[in-house]
Design a protein around this motif. Structure first.
Motif, PDB file in Angstrom:
ATOM      1  N   GLY A  59       4.164   2.709   8.821  1.00  0.00           N
ATOM      2  CA  GLY A  59       3.880   1.321   9.161  1.00  0.00           C
ATOM      3  C   GLY A  59       3.540   0.502   7.942  1.00  0.00           C
ATOM      4  N   SER A  60       3.226  -0.754   8.173  1.00  0.00           N
ATOM      5  CA  SER A  60       2.891  -1.683   7.093  1.00  0.00           C
ATOM      6  C   SER A  60       1.554  -2.352   7.389  1.00  0.00           C
ATOM      7  CB  SER A  60       3.974  -2.753   6.946  1.00  0.00           C
ATOM      8  OG  SER A  60       5.235  -2.176   6.648  1.00  0.00           O
ATOM      9  N   PHE A  61       0.882  -2.777   6.339  1.00  0.00           N
ATOM     10  CA  PHE A  61      -0.347  -3.541   6.513  1.00  0.00           C
ATOM     11  C   PHE A  61      -0.617  -4.361   5.260  1.00  0.00           C
ATOM     12  CE2 PHE A  61      -1.876  -0.296   3.846  1.00  0.00           C
ATOM     13  CZ  PHE A  61      -3.232  -0.409   3.567  1.00  0.00           C
ATOM     14  N   VAL A  62      -1.526  -5.317   5.395  1.00  0.00           N
ATOM     15  CA  VAL A  62      -1.917  -6.159   4.263  1.00  0.00           C
ATOM     16  C   VAL A  62      -3.129  -5.518   3.607  1.00  0.00           C
ATOM     17  CG1 VAL A  62      -2.681  -8.436   3.533  1.00  0.00           C
ATOM     18  CG2 VAL A  62      -1.010  -8.223   5.385  1.00  0.00           C
ATOM     19  N   PHE A  63      -3.022  -5.249   2.332  1.00  0.00           N
ATOM     20  CA  PHE A  63      -4.017  -4.472   1.594  1.00  0.00           C
ATOM     21  C   PHE A  63      -4.621  -5.304   0.473  1.00  0.00           C
ATOM     22  CE2 PHE A  63      -4.714  -1.452  -2.029  1.00  0.00           C
ATOM     23  CZ  PHE A  63      -5.717  -0.679  -1.471  1.00  0.00           C
ATOM     24  N   TRP A  79      -6.287   5.670   2.651  1.00  0.00           N
ATOM     25  CA  TRP A  79      -7.542   5.649   3.402  1.00  0.00           C
ATOM     26  C   TRP A  79      -7.662   4.357   4.200  1.00  0.00           C
ATOM     27  CZ3 TRP A  79     -11.930   3.037   4.497  1.00  0.00           C
ATOM     28  CH2 TRP A  79     -12.987   3.760   5.067  1.00  0.00           C
ATOM     29  N   ALA A  80      -7.339   3.233   3.576  1.00  0.00           N
ATOM     30  CA  ALA A  80      -7.451   1.941   4.256  1.00  0.00           C
ATOM     31  C   ALA A  80      -6.487   1.855   5.437  1.00  0.00           C
ATOM     32  CB  ALA A  80      -7.180   0.808   3.266  1.00  0.00           C
ATOM     33  N   PHE A  81      -5.272   2.370   5.259  1.00  0.00           N
ATOM     34  CA  PHE A  81      -4.277   2.330   6.330  1.00  0.00           C
ATOM     35  C   PHE A  81      -4.744   3.200   7.498  1.00  0.00           C
ATOM     36  CE2 PHE A  81       0.012   3.693   8.042  1.00  0.00           C
ATOM     37  CZ  PHE A  81       0.331   2.461   8.590  1.00  0.00           C
ATOM     38  N   ALA A  82      -5.285   4.379   7.206  1.00  0.00           N
ATOM     39  CA  ALA A  82      -5.767   5.275   8.255  1.00  0.00           C
ATOM     40  C   ALA A  82      -7.029   4.726   8.916  1.00  0.00           C
ATOM     41  CB  ALA A  82      -6.033   6.665   7.680  1.00  0.00           C
ATOM     42  N   GLU A 106      -8.703  -0.660  11.933  1.00  0.00           N
ATOM     43  CA  GLU A 106      -9.608  -1.764  12.237  1.00  0.00           C
ATOM     44  C   GLU A 106     -11.012  -1.559  11.658  1.00  0.00           C
ATOM     45  OE1 GLU A 106     -10.387   1.191  15.530  1.00  0.00           O
ATOM     46  OE2 GLU A 106      -8.639   0.494  14.392  1.00  0.00           O
ATOM     47  N   ARG A 107     -11.297  -0.364  11.181  1.00  0.00           N
ATOM     48  CA  ARG A 107     -12.630  -0.110  10.617  1.00  0.00           C
ATOM     49  C   ARG A 107     -12.674  -0.332   9.101  1.00  0.00           C
ATOM     50  NH1 ARG A 107     -15.652   4.726  13.944  1.00  0.00           N
ATOM     51  NH2 ARG A 107     -15.144   3.968  16.039  1.00  0.00           N
ATOM     52  N   MET A 108     -11.555  -0.724   8.528  1.00  0.00           N
ATOM     53  CA  MET A 108     -11.554  -1.075   7.105  1.00  0.00           C
ATOM     54  C   MET A 108     -12.093  -2.489   6.952  1.00  0.00           C
ATOM     55  SD  MET A 108     -10.915  -0.462   3.961  1.00  0.00           S
ATOM     56  CE  MET A 108     -10.620  -1.328   2.427  1.00  0.00           C
ATOM     57  N   ASN A 109     -13.187  -2.632   6.233  1.00  0.00           N
ATOM     58  CA  ASN A 109     -13.802  -3.942   6.037  1.00  0.00           C
ATOM     59  C   ASN A 109     -13.179  -4.651   4.848  1.00  0.00           C
ATOM     60  OD1 ASN A 109     -15.759  -3.815   8.158  1.00  0.00           O
ATOM     61  ND2 ASN A 109     -16.948  -2.393   6.929  1.00  0.00           N
ATOM     62  N   ASP A 110     -12.811  -5.896   5.037  1.00  0.00           N
ATOM     63  CA  ASP A 110     -12.200  -6.679   3.964  1.00  0.00           C
ATOM     64  C   ASP A 110     -13.248  -6.992   2.897  1.00  0.00           C
ATOM     65  OD1 ASP A 110     -10.598  -8.273   2.417  1.00  0.00           O
ATOM     66  OD2 ASP A 110     -10.278  -9.816   3.938  1.00  0.00           O
ATOM     67  N   ASP A 111     -12.831  -6.875   1.636  1.00  0.00           N
ATOM     68  CA  ASP A 111     -13.741  -7.155   0.524  1.00  0.00           C
ATOM     69  C   ASP A 111     -13.936  -8.643   0.265  1.00  0.00           C
ATOM     70  OD1 ASP A 111     -12.632  -4.355  -1.515  1.00  0.00           O
ATOM     71  OD2 ASP A 111     -14.236  -4.491  -0.039  1.00  0.00           O
ATOM     72  N   ALA A 112     -13.147  -9.494   0.916  1.00  0.00           N
ATOM     73  CA  ALA A 112     -13.272 -10.934   0.668  1.00  0.00           C
ATOM     74  C   ALA A 112     -14.680 -11.402   0.980  1.00  0.00           C
ATOM     75  CB  ALA A 112     -12.261 -11.712   1.517  1.00  0.00           C
TER      76      ALA A 112
END
Length: 285
Positions: free
Chosen positions: A41-45, A138-141, A144-150
């Motif tokens: 899959g794809s995601f914004v990282f 790790w972020a892809f796996a 929804e629990r990956m918190n954005d650093d922004a």
């Protein structure tokens, strides 16, 4: 033996490095490990590290990342009891903290070096290739629990401290911190079936700490990697020196120190391993 290209030489060197894993299955004992298959899959990282623009800290840029092939990752973090097996075999150092080895508790108090040593030992024991994930994996796996650093604050050259304060508030959260490790499964599973993601144990990755400069047009003008510091994934992204085993003791390169440092590994897929073996066979012929 004739080597046709530098790539063949690299494959040969790697083959010798992992030969015990690939060619001596009779020496290994069965050691089942529960995994989850993360589909392609794809995601914004958002890139990890520290980014500066005109000498002021700014949010790291984002990029689209595509995984064309899925990967298997441990459902749970490595338990204290499993890690104790590595210690008993003399392949790993005992974790810091002196906690009793338990099958229902994650191992904590382990450094990046400890995590790499455990992956090598587990590979030897199981015959599979185990390794730490990259920060992207790790972020892809984590999904929804990956918190954005922004940080969610406007760039303010007159008050750069506002960004650091915003980062502190984002990482420290509200209320009392739950720093004591909890049993495996305590924090539930995410949308991809991984347990305890972004709980109170941070997990080592292979990704190096980056310090970069952003140009006026938003591109990365200059980037320096420090692989003496690795990215750790957890409730917030962290950056820890390779040899640190307890985040609270120091060694955090940026932001709030992680409460606990642990391990979750990726297993190479059988198809990839078969392709690797075929490459080694062709190289050695």
């Amino acid at each position: 033996m004739k080597l046709a290209a530098p790539a063949a030489l690299a494959a040969t060197v790697l083959a010798f490095a992992v030969a015990p894993v690939l060619w001596h299955p009779a020496d290994r004992a069965a050691m089942p490990v529960e995994t989850v298959t993360v589909a392609p899959g794809s995601f914004v990282f958002r890139l990890p590290g520290e980014y500066l623009k005109a000498d002021w800290p700014v949010d790291a840029p984002k990029r689209n990342v595509t995984f064309r092939r899925g990967f298997d990752i441990m459902k749970f973090q490595v338990s204290a009891a499993d890690y104790a097996g590595c210690v008993a075999d003399g392949a790993c150092e005992a974790p810091e903290g002196g906690r009793k080895a338990s099958a229902d508790m994650p191992v904590t108090g382990v450094s990046y070096r400890d995590a790499v040593a455990y992956a090598a030992w587990l590979s030897q024991k199981t015959g599979d290739i185990w390794r730490l994930p990259s920060d992207e994996e790790w972020a892809f796996a984590a999904a929804e629990r990956m918190n954005d650093d922004a940080l969610g604050v406007e760039d303010d050259g007159a008050n750069p401290a506002a960004r650091w304060l915003a980062r502190y508030r984002a990482e420290s959260g509200t209320g009392a911190r739950d720093a004591e490790p909890r049993p495996l499964g305590h924090f539930g599973t995410n949308g991809k079936g991984l347990a305890d993601v972004a709980g109170n144990v941070w997990e080592w990755t292979t990704s190096c700490y980056t310090r970069a400069t952003i140009a006026a047009d938003g591109s990365v003008a200059q980037s320096i990697e420090n692989c003496g510091v690795r990215v750790v994934g957890g409730r917030h992204r962290g950056y820890m020196s390779n040899f640190i085993r307890d985040g609270k003791s120091g060694g955090c390169a940026a932001g709030i120190a992680p409460d606990n440092l642990g391990i979750r590994l990726v297993r190479e897929t059988p198809s990839l391993l078969a392709s690797f073996k075929a490459l080694v066979a062709r190289t050695m012929s």
